[in-house]
Scaffold this active site. Structure first.
Site, PDB file in Angstrom:
ATOM      1  N   TYR A  18       0.860  -1.185   0.000  1.00  0.00           N
ATOM      2  CA  TYR A  18       0.000   0.000   0.000  1.00  0.00           C
ATOM      3  C   TYR A  18       0.893   1.230   0.000  1.00  0.00           C
ATOM      4  CZ  TYR A  18      -3.404   3.488   1.613  1.00  0.00           C
ATOM      5  OH  TYR A  18      -4.210   4.610   1.733  1.00  0.00           O
ATOM      6  N   ASP A  59       9.280   2.599   0.237  1.00  0.00           N
ATOM      7  CA  ASP A  59       8.224   3.292   0.967  1.00  0.00           C
ATOM      8  C   ASP A  59       8.308   2.861   2.434  1.00  0.00           C
ATOM      9  OD1 ASP A  59       5.960   4.328   2.084  1.00  0.00           O
ATOM     10  OD2 ASP A  59       4.586   3.625   0.517  1.00  0.00           O
ATOM     11  N   LYS A  64       4.121   8.614   9.213  1.00  0.00           N
ATOM     12  CA  LYS A  64       3.637   8.007  10.464  1.00  0.00           C
ATOM     13  C   LYS A  64       4.505   8.329  11.698  1.00  0.00           C
ATOM     14  CE  LYS A  64       1.000   4.246   8.313  1.00  0.00           C
ATOM     15  NZ  LYS A  64      -0.415   4.312   8.563  1.00  0.00           N
TER      16      LYS A  64
HETATM   17  N1  PMP Z   1       2.784   4.040   2.400  1.00  0.00           N
HETATM   18  C1  PMP Z   1       2.638   3.057   3.287  1.00  0.00           C
HETATM   19  C2  PMP Z   1       3.601   1.908   3.294  1.00  0.00           C
HETATM   20  C3  PMP Z   1       1.591   3.086   4.201  1.00  0.00           C
HETATM   21  O1  PMP Z   1       1.421   2.062   5.070  1.00  0.00           O
HETATM   22  C4  PMP Z   1       0.708   4.198   4.194  1.00  0.00           C
HETATM   23  C5  PMP Z   1      -0.428   4.315   5.190  1.00  0.00           C
HETATM   24  N2  PMP Z   1      -0.782   3.215   5.872  1.00  0.00           N
HETATM   25  C6  PMP Z   1       0.909   5.190   3.246  1.00  0.00           C
HETATM   26  C7  PMP Z   1       1.959   5.095   2.371  1.00  0.00           C
HETATM   27  C8  PMP Z   1      -0.005   6.377   3.170  1.00  0.00           C
HETATM   28  O2  PMP Z   1       0.224   7.220   4.239  1.00  0.00           O
HETATM   29  P1  PMP Z   1      -0.901   8.257   4.705  1.00  0.00           P
HETATM   30  O3  PMP Z   1      -2.033   7.463   5.260  1.00  0.00           O
HETATM   31  O4  PMP Z   1      -0.198   9.099   5.723  1.00  0.00           O
HETATM   32  O5  PMP Z   1      -1.291   9.041   3.496  1.00  0.00           O
END
Ligand code: PMP
Length: 441
Positions: free
Chosen positions: A143, A247, A275
């Protein structure tokens, strides 16, 4: 059973005024009702009905130091006295960027944004501008936020949609209203499969701008990369002029001060973090190679956002980093020890209660699954888990005062300790017995 009258009443009201009744779609999946929080402290929170919970949701990951950590609260208070945001430069941004370049091995320069989704959008844009190519390779089960250009194949069982996207050919939009065209540049591959990666990259490298990958497949089973897999990805991307983006929105600062790439000894071109960086305040960043980041300096790539680098967010991030880096990051061994005690304990309870289950752990994050598979090491085996049974388990746990995400991913914070582990294991044991006895929630 806990009565959740206040949460239920608030949810009825929120559905009148708030689209979907929640502020982020995933939240509506919580059973029996999306909980309303009243306050949090350390590893625990209290809901609107006055019940206390040990919190393993932790704001979906940001609360690596737990709720209301003193260093973050005072950092924010100090910043607040001077202002919230100026739309001007302030030295907190420089301090933060400097710290990130010191701590993250791949970080030569930093661009600050507000969310993981935005950081990913920027990283993809930089990669395309840098290479002059269009296509992006991404993987099943990962994701990367909900932007049109990347949101697909997200299998989370706490979304309303089903886990339907498993074909390697079909790239379905992740949501209604998303342009199918926006996904035309995506190549979707199985993860942890070096042969599939090599064949695809060699055949299509003339068109591929970037690969984006979670370093650990946290969003689908917390699956670790096979030995040599990410290293192979690095070699191939270097050889074929493809930007390698890790990521690290989940793993950044959670797996260590240098992120997963620091831990694994990798040097990707770009890394996204979010995060845990902000300890609960909205902030994210793209860090990486200066020659790629220079596309922002030259004006080739736009990086925008009214609240980017605002004083509250940078103060929260600086406080988080300073807390985590005390004594050379000594806190991480205790954090991992707590998480491991919990994981080992639950594994023991699987055995004791005759329940077929697997937990995959990466430091202070782990994925718990009910499954008859012998191991979960790819997206196919992950999809064999019993989603409904886990959701039932999570609902039971809620009544036992343990808050977990309905999809199986648990976050642990530095505020959790032996007391929380013991209470949690006792609750899990009780719930396993109920599950085995067939009692319904
Ligand atoms: N990349 C990863 C690996 C994530 O787990 C998430 C959110 N769970 C995101 C991007 C997106 O981040 P946000 O919810 O702060 O937009």
């Amino acid at each position: 059973m806990r009565t959740l009258d206040q949460s239920s009443a608030h949810y009825v009201e929120s559905q009148v005024f708030l689209a979907g009744g929640v502020a982020s779609s995933l939240r509506s999946a919580m059973k029996p009702v999306p909980l309303f929080a009243a306050e949090g402290s350390g590893p625990r929170l209290q809901d609107a009905d006055g019940h206390e919970y040990i919190d393993y949701l932790l704001g979906y990951g940001p609360l690596l130091l737990g709720h209301g950590h003193q260093a973050i609260v005072s950092g924010i208070h100090e910043a607040l006295k001077r202002g919230t945001t100026f739309g001007l430069q302030h030295i907190g941004e420089i301090e933060l960027a400097r710290r990130l370049t010191e701590l993250l091995p791949c970080a030569e320069q930093v661009a600050i944004s507000g969310s993981g989704t935005e950081a990913v959008m920027l990283a993809l844009r930089l990669a395309r501008a840098h290479t002059g190519k269009r296509k992006i390779v991404r993987f099943h089960g990962h994701y990367h936020g909900w932007a049109d250009s990347i949101f697909t194949s997200f299998p989370s069982s706490d979304m309303r949609q089903s886990d339907s996207v498993v074909s390697t050919d079909l790239i379905l939009p992740g949501t209604g209203g998303q342009s199918q065209l926006a996904l035309e540049d995506i190549i979707l591959l199985p993860w942890n499969d070096p042969e599939a990666l090599e064949v695809t990259l060699r055949q299509n490298h003339g068109e591929i701008a970037a690969i984006i990958s979670e370093p650990v497949m946290c969003n689908s089973g917390c699956i670790l990369p096979k030995p040599g897999y990410l290293e192979r990805m690095r070699e191939l991307t270097e050889e074929l002029d493809i930007v390698m983006i890790l990521d690290e929105v989940i793993t950044g600062f959670r797996l260590g001060l240098g992120g997963a790439h620091g831990k694994f000894g990798l040097k990707p071109d770009l890394v996204t973090i979010g995060k845990a960086l902000g300890g609960g305040i909205a902030i994210s960043a793209v860090v990486g190679r200066k020659d790629i980041m220079d596309l922002i300096a030259s004006g080739t790539v736009s990086h925008l956002g009214t609240l980017n680098g605002n004083c509250i967010a940078t103060a929260a991030a600086l406080a988080t980093i300073s807390e985590l880096s005390k004594d050379g990051g000594a806190v991480y061994s205790r954090l991992e020890q707590t998480a491991s005690q919990l994981v080992e304990g639950i594994r023991g309870l699987f055995a004791k209660n005759g329940i077929a289950g697997i937990i995959n752990q990466a430091g202070a994050v782990f994925h718990m699954m009910f499954t008859r598979e012998l191991k979960v090491d790819d997206f196919a085996s992950f999809n064999q888990r019993d989603v409904a049974r886990y959701a039932e388990f999570a609902a039971y746990l809620l009544h036992e005062g343990i808050l977990v995400r309905p999809n199986g991913l648990w976050y642990v914070s530095t505020a959790h300790g032996l007391r929380e582990v013991d209470e949690t294991l006792a609750a899990v044991d009780r719930v396993f017995q109920k599950l085995q006895g067939g009692t319904s929630v």
